[in-house]
Design an enzyme around this catalytic site. Sequence first.
Site, PDB file in Angstrom:
ATOM      1  N   HIS A   1     -11.665  -7.943 -12.620  1.00 32.01           N
ATOM      2  CA  HIS A   1      -9.940  -8.322 -12.472  1.00 32.01           C
ATOM      3  C   HIS A   1      -9.420  -8.376 -14.387  1.00 32.01           C
ATOM      4  O   HIS A   1      -8.381  -7.783 -14.429  1.00 32.01           O
ATOM      5  CB  HIS A   1      -9.818  -9.646 -12.325  1.00 32.01           C
TER       6      HIS A   1
ATOM      7  N   HIS B   1      -9.571 -17.130   2.125  1.00 34.46           N
ATOM      8  CA  HIS B   1      -8.502 -16.451   1.741  1.00 34.46           C
ATOM      9  C   HIS B   1      -7.218 -16.524   3.365  1.00 34.46           C
ATOM     10  O   HIS B   1      -6.454 -16.723   3.412  1.00 34.46           O
ATOM     11  CB  HIS B   1      -8.492 -14.650   2.171  1.00 34.46           C
TER      12      HIS B   1
ATOM     13  N   HIS C   1     -13.350 -21.426  -5.057  1.00 31.89           N
ATOM     14  CA  HIS C   1     -13.443 -20.466  -4.954  1.00 31.89           C
ATOM     15  C   HIS C   1     -13.368 -19.718  -6.003  1.00 31.89           C
ATOM     16  O   HIS C   1     -12.170 -19.362  -6.534  1.00 31.89           O
ATOM     17  CB  HIS C   1     -12.253 -19.494  -3.725  1.00 31.89           C
ATOM     18  N   ALA C   2     -13.648 -18.060  -6.271  1.00 28.48           N
ATOM     19  CA  ALA C   2     -13.911 -17.796  -7.997  1.00 28.48           C
ATOM     20  C   ALA C   2     -12.932 -17.112  -8.365  1.00 28.48           C
ATOM     21  O   ALA C   2     -12.022 -16.149  -7.157  1.00 28.48           O
ATOM     22  CB  ALA C   2     -15.110 -16.702  -7.984  1.00 28.48           C
TER      23      ALA C   2
ATOM     24  N   TYR D   1     -10.012  -6.149   0.592  1.00 24.90           N
ATOM     25  CA  TYR D   1     -11.071  -6.100  -0.256  1.00 24.90           C
ATOM     26  C   TYR D   1     -11.822  -4.857   0.653  1.00 24.90           C
ATOM     27  O   TYR D   1     -12.885  -3.887   1.042  1.00 24.90           O
ATOM     28  CB  TYR D   1     -12.062  -7.469   0.292  1.00 24.90           C
TER      29      TYR D   1
ATOM     30  N   GLU E   1      -9.812  -5.329  -6.654  1.00 25.33           N
ATOM     31  CA  GLU E   1     -11.005  -5.523  -6.253  1.00 25.33           C
ATOM     32  C   GLU E   1     -12.169  -4.823  -6.659  1.00 25.33           C
ATOM     33  O   GLU E   1     -13.117  -5.518  -5.982  1.00 25.33           O
ATOM     34  CB  GLU E   1     -10.998  -6.395  -4.642  1.00 25.33           C
TER      35      GLU E   1
ATOM     36  N   HIS F   1     -17.713  -8.902 -10.906  1.00 27.69           N
ATOM     37  CA  HIS F   1     -16.289  -8.730 -10.187  1.00 27.69           C
ATOM     38  C   HIS F   1     -15.370  -9.210 -10.955  1.00 27.69           C
ATOM     39  O   HIS F   1     -13.782  -8.722 -11.400  1.00 27.69           O
ATOM     40  CB  HIS F   1     -16.848  -9.346  -8.497  1.00 27.69           C
ATOM     41  N   GLU F   2     -15.331 -10.485 -11.129  1.00 24.02           N
ATOM     42  CA  GLU F   2     -13.712 -10.864 -11.747  1.00 24.02           C
ATOM     43  C   GLU F   2     -13.822 -10.539 -13.080  1.00 24.02           C
ATOM     44  O   GLU F   2     -12.492 -10.931 -13.229  1.00 24.02           O
ATOM     45  CB  GLU F   2     -14.397 -13.042 -12.029  1.00 24.02           C
TER      46      GLU F   2
ATOM     47  N   TYR G   1       0.738  -1.447  -0.167  1.00 24.76           N
ATOM     48  CA  TYR G   1       0.236  -0.106   0.362  1.00 24.76           C
ATOM     49  C   TYR G   1       1.114   1.280  -0.366  1.00 24.76           C
ATOM     50  O   TYR G   1       0.787   2.372   0.184  1.00 24.76           O
ATOM     51  CB  TYR G   1      -1.206  -0.533   1.361  1.00 24.76           C
TER      52      TYR G   1
HETATM   53  O1  X8Z Z   1     -12.782 -13.905  -2.668  1.00 26.46           O
HETATM   54  C1  X8Z Z   1     -13.777 -12.513  -3.078  1.00 26.46           C
HETATM   55  C2  X8Z Z   1     -13.638 -12.656  -5.028  1.00 26.46           C
HETATM   56  C3  X8Z Z   1     -12.755 -13.673  -5.286  1.00 26.46           C
HETATM   57  S1  X8Z Z   1     -11.213 -11.877  -5.837  1.00 26.46           S
HETATM   58  C4  X8Z Z   1     -15.033 -13.456  -5.288  1.00 26.46           C
HETATM   59  N1  X8Z Z   1     -14.092 -11.902  -2.442  1.00 26.46           N
HETATM   60  C5  X8Z Z   1     -14.214 -11.949  -0.683  1.00 26.46           C
HETATM   61  C6  X8Z Z   1     -14.702 -12.687  -0.695  1.00 26.46           C
HETATM   62  O2  X8Z Z   1     -15.200 -13.743  -0.829  1.00 26.46           O
HETATM   63  O3  X8Z Z   1     -13.817 -12.713   0.818  1.00 26.46           O
HETATM   64  C7  X8Z Z   1     -15.210 -10.456  -3.014  1.00 26.46           C
HETATM   65  C8  X8Z Z   1     -15.524 -10.027  -1.815  1.00 26.46           C
HETATM   66  C9  X8Z Z   1     -14.876 -10.758  -0.408  1.00 26.46           C
HETATM   67 ZN    ZN Z   2     -11.297 -10.227  -6.177  1.00 26.27          ZN
END
Ligand code: X8Z
Ligand code: ZN
Length: 621
Positions: free
Chosen positions: A392, A518, A358-359, A528, A416, A388-389, A227
């Site tokens: 990216h 994550h 996970h997307a 996020y 994001e 969202h995707e 950052y």
């Molecule tokens: O992980 C994601 C995306 C992929 S970068 C689907 N998000 C976070 C989550 O799911 O915890 C988007 C919002 C927050």
């Molecule tokens: Zn994302």
Amino acid sequence: MLRSRSCRKFDLKKKTTKSTITRSTNFTCLLQILLIVTLVVASPAKSALSQDELKNFLATEYEKSASAMCTKANEAEWNYETDINNKEKQDILLNVTLESAALAKKYWQDYFKDLNPDDYQDEQLKRQVKNLRILGNAALNEEKLTKLTKATNNMTNIYSTAKICPFSNQKCDLSKESLSLEPEIEEILAKSTNYDESLYQTYVELSNEATVANKFNDKGELWRDSYESPTFIQDIDDLWTQVEPFYAELHKYVGRKLKERFGSKLDISDGLIPANVLGNMWTQEWNNIAELVRPFPQASKVDVDAALKQQKYSVLDMFKTSDEFYKSMGLIPMDVCYNTSAGAMIEKPTDGREVLCHASAWDFCDGHNYRIKMCTNINFEDFIVIHHEMGHIQYFMQYAKQLVIFRDGANPGFHEAIGDTIALSVSTPKHLQKINLVKNYTDSTEAAINALMDTALQKVAFLPFGLLIDKWRWDVFSGRVTQDQWNSHWWEYRKKYQKVKPPVERSENDFDPGAKFHVAGDSQYIAYFVAHILQFQFYKSLCVAAGEYSPDSKEVPLHKCDFYESKAAGDLLSKGLALGSSKHWSDALELMTGSRKLDATPLLEYFNPLYTYLKEQNSKY
Ligand code: X8Z
Ligand code: ZN
């Protein structure tokens, strides 16, 4: 350039070795590149390269090899993540990771280690050097790197393959009728999966060891480095202070509505809502309880799930609709990224393969190959995730002409925020009517409050969650909390920021943070939180560019703006995205919004009618 992975693959700077959303292909690529360069090119004199020599070296040989290696490493990672129990693919990935690390290390030792950004006048070169100085996990020896890689892959694997029996048949045969974490359990709102905490311990210790070798005190410090702000923690805390009163009103209102619904079964007398009644496995977004808390049930509401079903939308239709929005703004067509013939995976495979669901969005670093991997369901929530995707992917495409080192978001929060910014416009009742996903809608003050509530349940409810995940990890990495307090500290933050509590008693035998993708997947999360603030800054600015909003006239409120088909908005967005990380994010932000700072004012402006309504309602109790 060692940064964490994220939901976009190929982030050159990450250089971590593991997989998941972003198995750090970056790192891999980079190293390999270097390696090849070193071998093939008559090596420039080690160390002491002049400014021009270094610049030339980075723009030519290094650039070519790094991009090629990035492609190779991403392919290995993709192959693994789309078949995670395949031993051969696991081994290939591990080998590529180690090979890259060895190369990266050699290159770093020979050329980058002692470079000082302050020695260079050229701003771009300064930024490159700043990045190249950080080696990442490759700082570990091979044995430790193997151990770290395996621990991280293992955690991801557990997350992705964990299964439970349905509530109705608790003694089920797990190989037949079980539910997996994403998407099934997520849908029915199950409790957290228990993790092998010792894997996490290994992960924390070795990650820290690597970052200390990179001259950071711990991995949290390294993550925050992306950052580029000495006051980052304070900045984040200030943003929370700015939005916290609004969150508190939303929380109070939702708590009261839930109490009306559940009566004596629900105890919220301590001001905390049990985490299992908010409709989401992680309590991170509350949109699934919209029906319970919608302020004006008689007024029009948005029900896209029903429309998708009724109109028999396929997953592919959902992607095409999203692509069409981006194209309407004059942005780059993205059909390749959801084209399954070109490799994309947009549905959960039914051929027995276990995949990482996970997307995520992938940049194969060759200027052609971009893919989305997602186990898409046909509903509004996933329609938004698609946008969202695609955000990216659009970013990848926009900065494709930058040097490989700058092919990244201005900061991780930018990456994001892009798709979410687009989704804010898509989600307006005005736009949904245009594309026929909302019918028989009558606009009114009440309907507008309903729509704002729907959005707040996603975006505002998310804020403390987005904040606390990394606050917790920063404390873990720095050692401020010791392992015997990991779980209790997690719940302290859940109570402090989200004002939620565990529905059943927890202890240090549980490891609840590990049930978040994550955390298990070594992907930093504060991005996020930043994105949830930033997307309203972007949205406002694109709305102004589109002539859809004027801050001086109160005629049309911000939340009603739809910048569909606005080439002016598209131009502004693409100018910012095309910079990649070649400039400090404040410069990119200024270009896109006129402001150099993260600021929650546009978010508060957007939600103002709802905020006023909630304050009025809550004051009655
Ligand atoms: O992980 C994601 C995306 C992929 S970068 C689907 N998000 C976070 C989550 O799911 O915890 C988007 C919002 C927050
Ligand atoms: Zn994302």
